[in-house]
Design an enzyme around this catalytic site. Structure first.
Site, PDB file in Angstrom:
ATOM      1  N   ARG A 141       4.894  13.356  -0.136  1.00  0.00           N
ATOM      2  CA  ARG A 141       3.732  13.913   0.570  1.00  0.00           C
ATOM      3  C   ARG A 141       3.160  12.975   1.606  1.00  0.00           C
ATOM      4  O   ARG A 141       2.451  13.392   2.507  1.00  0.00           O
ATOM      5  CB  ARG A 141       2.613  14.130  -0.450  1.00  0.00           C
ATOM      6  CG  ARG A 141       2.731  15.355  -1.210  1.00  0.00           C
ATOM      7  CD  ARG A 141       1.637  16.301  -0.831  1.00  0.00           C
ATOM      8  NE  ARG A 141       2.064  17.591  -1.288  1.00  0.00           N
ATOM      9  CZ  ARG A 141       1.411  18.321  -2.155  1.00  0.00           C
ATOM     10  NH1 ARG A 141       0.243  17.918  -2.586  1.00  0.00           N
ATOM     11  NH2 ARG A 141       1.896  19.462  -2.534  1.00  0.00           N
ATOM     12  N   LYS A 178      -9.825  22.866 -21.146  1.00  0.00           N
ATOM     13  CA  LYS A 178      -8.411  22.513 -21.242  1.00  0.00           C
ATOM     14  C   LYS A 178      -8.090  22.233 -22.710  1.00  0.00           C
ATOM     15  O   LYS A 178      -8.877  21.585 -23.398  1.00  0.00           O
ATOM     16  CB  LYS A 178      -8.152  21.284 -20.364  1.00  0.00           C
ATOM     17  CG  LYS A 178      -6.717  21.049 -20.009  1.00  0.00           C
ATOM     18  CD  LYS A 178      -6.570  20.083 -18.836  1.00  0.00           C
ATOM     19  CE  LYS A 178      -5.104  19.754 -18.617  1.00  0.00           C
ATOM     20  NZ  LYS A 178      -4.894  18.960 -17.390  1.00  0.00           N
ATOM     21  N   GLU A 206      -2.217  12.008  -2.379  1.00  0.00           N
ATOM     22  CA  GLU A 206      -1.232  10.957  -2.108  1.00  0.00           C
ATOM     23  C   GLU A 206      -1.393  10.389  -0.703  1.00  0.00           C
ATOM     24  O   GLU A 206      -1.263   9.179  -0.489  1.00  0.00           O
ATOM     25  CB  GLU A 206       0.182  11.501  -2.301  1.00  0.00           C
ATOM     26  CG  GLU A 206       0.576  11.744  -3.756  1.00  0.00           C
ATOM     27  CD  GLU A 206       0.014  13.032  -4.352  1.00  0.00           C
ATOM     28  OE1 GLU A 206      -0.518  13.863  -3.590  1.00  0.00           O
ATOM     29  OE2 GLU A 206       0.114  13.214  -5.586  1.00  0.00           O
TER      30      GLU A 206
END
Ligand SMILES: Cc1ncc(C[n+]2csc(CCOP(=O)(O)OP(=O)(O)O)c2C)c(N)n1
Ligand SMILES: CC(=O)[C@@H](O)[C@H](O)COP(=O)(O)O
Ligand SMILES: [Mg+2]
Length: 585
Positions: free
Chosen positions: A355, A240, A327
């Site tokens: 969610r 990344k 979540e």
């Protein structure tokens, strides 16, 4: 414009390029990404890490006939640049400009809308099955990060895909990072031979691990995947932030999301860092609460950074839990913690809490467990746009029995609200916005930190009331400013959207005119609650609701959007005057 990228107007051009030009193409993509993010900010780290992957995907697959579905969509700036959007890239995340993530309304090469994580595998399998049913051709590829592998939805999709035997291609972009370092058992699983066993056990052919910056290796693996007649995973290892030293060196997030910056003489010069945010202020009062009471624990679904909990994690490593992009699990895990006698504070963005609605109802509210939800990014969020607006938390949480829903107007409200919530035997929500802390106005005394917060508070009380502005959260400040300009206008900060402070709200109707103001949908929000109360009590007030519209609000400048929606002092002044003149309701 010279260079290789300048000759690429569509994926067909990527496929036509001689192989020898591809490394230069990747370099130019990185230069563009670094320069665009410098100007407008954005999701730099993930987009830099996925450059070779995206070039290889467009070499091997024929978008849009072949559908490429990227999880979240934050890693796709190279995809945008290669699919005819280069000329508009400077408008990225700007009002009216290119969107922050993917949207088929923006480009036919964006196979499905994205913004929230963990949807790629399920959506791609659906597209593949839909095409099969309709006899349509084309390969379907889901591009998934290792962070996305920490979410249950991804596993539901993998399970279904593996059992379907359909030739779904899953590309796992494994950089060992979510926003922060990836968590749980997945990161180490992916670095062992267990990765092969895991995917093969789920019914996938496993190809890899492949060096995700080696174009030749990627193209080879993707061709093999394309030829497969069964589900296949290509496991690519990437870095990344690749190619931008400050991002590569950023151990916390590898440059995940950056505000505007300049890259001068090998040095990163950032625009002025912002003032203190609500998230930071909340994390600070939570830290004090954790220091005072060892039962208090913090839970975050992969948003340590955004929820400003890094310092908290460093101080209380065993009592701050980053549970991954999960979540539903975060909420049910918090329910378990509360059932065991701990005092969980589950910090979660309004949009991501969507969610876990059933978990809030079934696992927390039904048993009446004292979980405190710190609902962050409530209201307009700005450049992340429609997928990330915190629009629905009040309307969806307000009807839940036994749940108290608070919202601070200023930072000074956070400590007493958290203390009140932590002392309560029932579930609580403290909702606060993205953005900086406003100052407490001189005429409003700070709520004493050791006194429980109960009901609404008058910010201004007219002697001969004609109209009351009823507000929630920092909008109370705009209302106060509006009310200062008019005789007979009062301002009531509701503070608690559920249960309502009925006595104060009945008093608010004394002048016969009430404007209810909130940064959330007006459909079912605080305004609806006030109307329900007045209808039940036969209160003859004229009421106007101000808030977010019955439409998805796109990316933009949150302050300008507030002004457009009349959610600032000038807008509230206008709204109140119109109501008094007998205008629109
Ligand atoms: C449901 C949901 N929760 C949280 C987020 C915030 N979020 C965006 S990207 C991201 C990390 C994703 O990690 P990964 O899939 O590995 O992609 P990477 O950034 O490493 O390329 C998170 C947590 C989100 N978009 N959606
Ligand atoms: C892609 C994503 O979902 C996150 O990176 C999000 O953009 C973070 O938002 P904040 O900047 O408000 O923390
Ligand atoms: Mg990752």
């Amino acid at each position: 414009m010279s260079g290789v990228l300048a000759r690429v107007a569509s994926p067909a051009d990527v496929r036509a390029l001689p192989e020898a030009e591809l490394p230069r193409l990747c370099e130019e993509l990185r230069e563009d990404i670094i320069s665009i993010c410098g100007r407008v900010g954005g999701h730099l780290g993930a987009s830099l890490g996925a450059v070779e992957l995206i070039v290889a995907l467009h070499r091997v697959f024929h978008s849009p006939v072949d559908a490429l579905l990227f999880d979240v969509g934050h890693q796709t700036y190279a995809h945008k640049l290669l699919t005819g959007r280069r000329e508009r890239m400077h408008t990225l995340r700007q009002p009216g400009g290119l969107g922050p993530f993917l949207d088929p309304r923006e480009s036919p090469h964006d196979a499905l809308l994205a913004g929230h994580s963990c949807t790629a595998v399920s959506a791609a399998l659906g597209v593949l099955e839909g095409r099969r049913v309709l006899g349509k051709r084309g390969h379907v590829v889901a591009v998934l990060g290792d962070g996305g592998l920490t979410g249950g939805l991804t596993f539901e999709g993998l399970n279904n895909a593996g059992g379907s035997h359909l030739p779904l291609v899953v590309v796992l972009n494994d950089n060992q990072m979510s926003i922060s370092a990836n968590v749980g058992a997945i990161p180490s699983l992916l670095r062992t031979r267990g990765a092969r066993a895991f995917f093969e056990g789920l019914g996938f052919t496993y190809l890899g691990p492949v060096d995700g910056h080696d174009l030749g290796a990627l193209v080879h693996a993707l061709r093999e995947a394309k030829a497969s007649s069964r589900p296949v995973v290509v496991h690519a290892l990437t870095l990344k932030g690749k190619g931008f030293p400050p991002a590569e060196a950023d151990a916390q997030t590898r440059g995940h999301a950056m505000g505007p910056y300049e890259w001068r003489d090998g040095k990163l010069v950032r625009s002025r860092q912002g003032q203190r945010t609500f998230s930071e202020a909340f994390a600070a009062v939570l830290e004090d609460a954790m220091a005072r009471d060892s039962r208090v624990v913090a839970v975050t679904p992969a948003m340590l950074e955004g929820s400003a909990m890094n310092a908290l994690k460093a101080r209380f490593p065993d009592r701050v839990h980053d549970v991954g992009i999960a979540e539903q699990h975060a909420v049910t895990f918090s329910a378990g913690l509360a059932a065991a006698g701990a005092r969980p504070v589950c910090a979660i963005y309004s949009t991501f809490l969507q969610r876990a609605y059933d978990q809030v109802i079934h696992d927390v509210c039904l048993p009446g467990l004292p979980v405190v939800f710190a609902v962050d990014r409530a209201g307009l969020v700005g450049a992340d746009g429609a997928t990330h607006q915190g629009t629905y938390d009040v309307a969806s949480l307000r009807p839940l029995p036994g749940l108290r829903l608070w919202s601070p107007m200023v930072g000074e409200d956070l400590e007493p609200m958290l203390a009140t919530a932590l002392a309560a035997p029932h579930p609580s929500v403290i909702r606060f916005p993205r953005g900086t802390l406003p100052a407490l106005p001189p005429e409003v005394p700070a709520h004493p930190v050791d006194a429980p917060v109960e009901g609404a508070r008058w910010l201004r009380r007219a002697q001969a009331p004609r109209l009351t502005l009823v507000t929630l959260g920092p909008l109370g400040l705009a209302a106060l400013e509006a009310a200062r300009a008019e005789a007979g206008w009062s301002v009531l900060d509701a503070r608690c959207a559920s249960p309502l402070d009925e006595a104060a709200l009945l008093e608010a109707a004394a002048g016969g005119h009430v404007v209810v103001v909130e940064e959330g949908t007006t459909r079912g929000g605080l305004g609806s609650a006030v109307l329900e109360l007045y209808a039940a009590r036969g209160v003859p007030a004229r009421v106007r609701l101000m808030g977010l519209p019955d439409a998805f609000v796109p990316h933009g400048d949150a302050r300008a959007q507030r002004a457009e929606l009349g959610l600032d002092a000038a807008g509230l002044l206008r709204a109140g005057r119109e109501l008094l003149e007998g205008g629109r309701r």
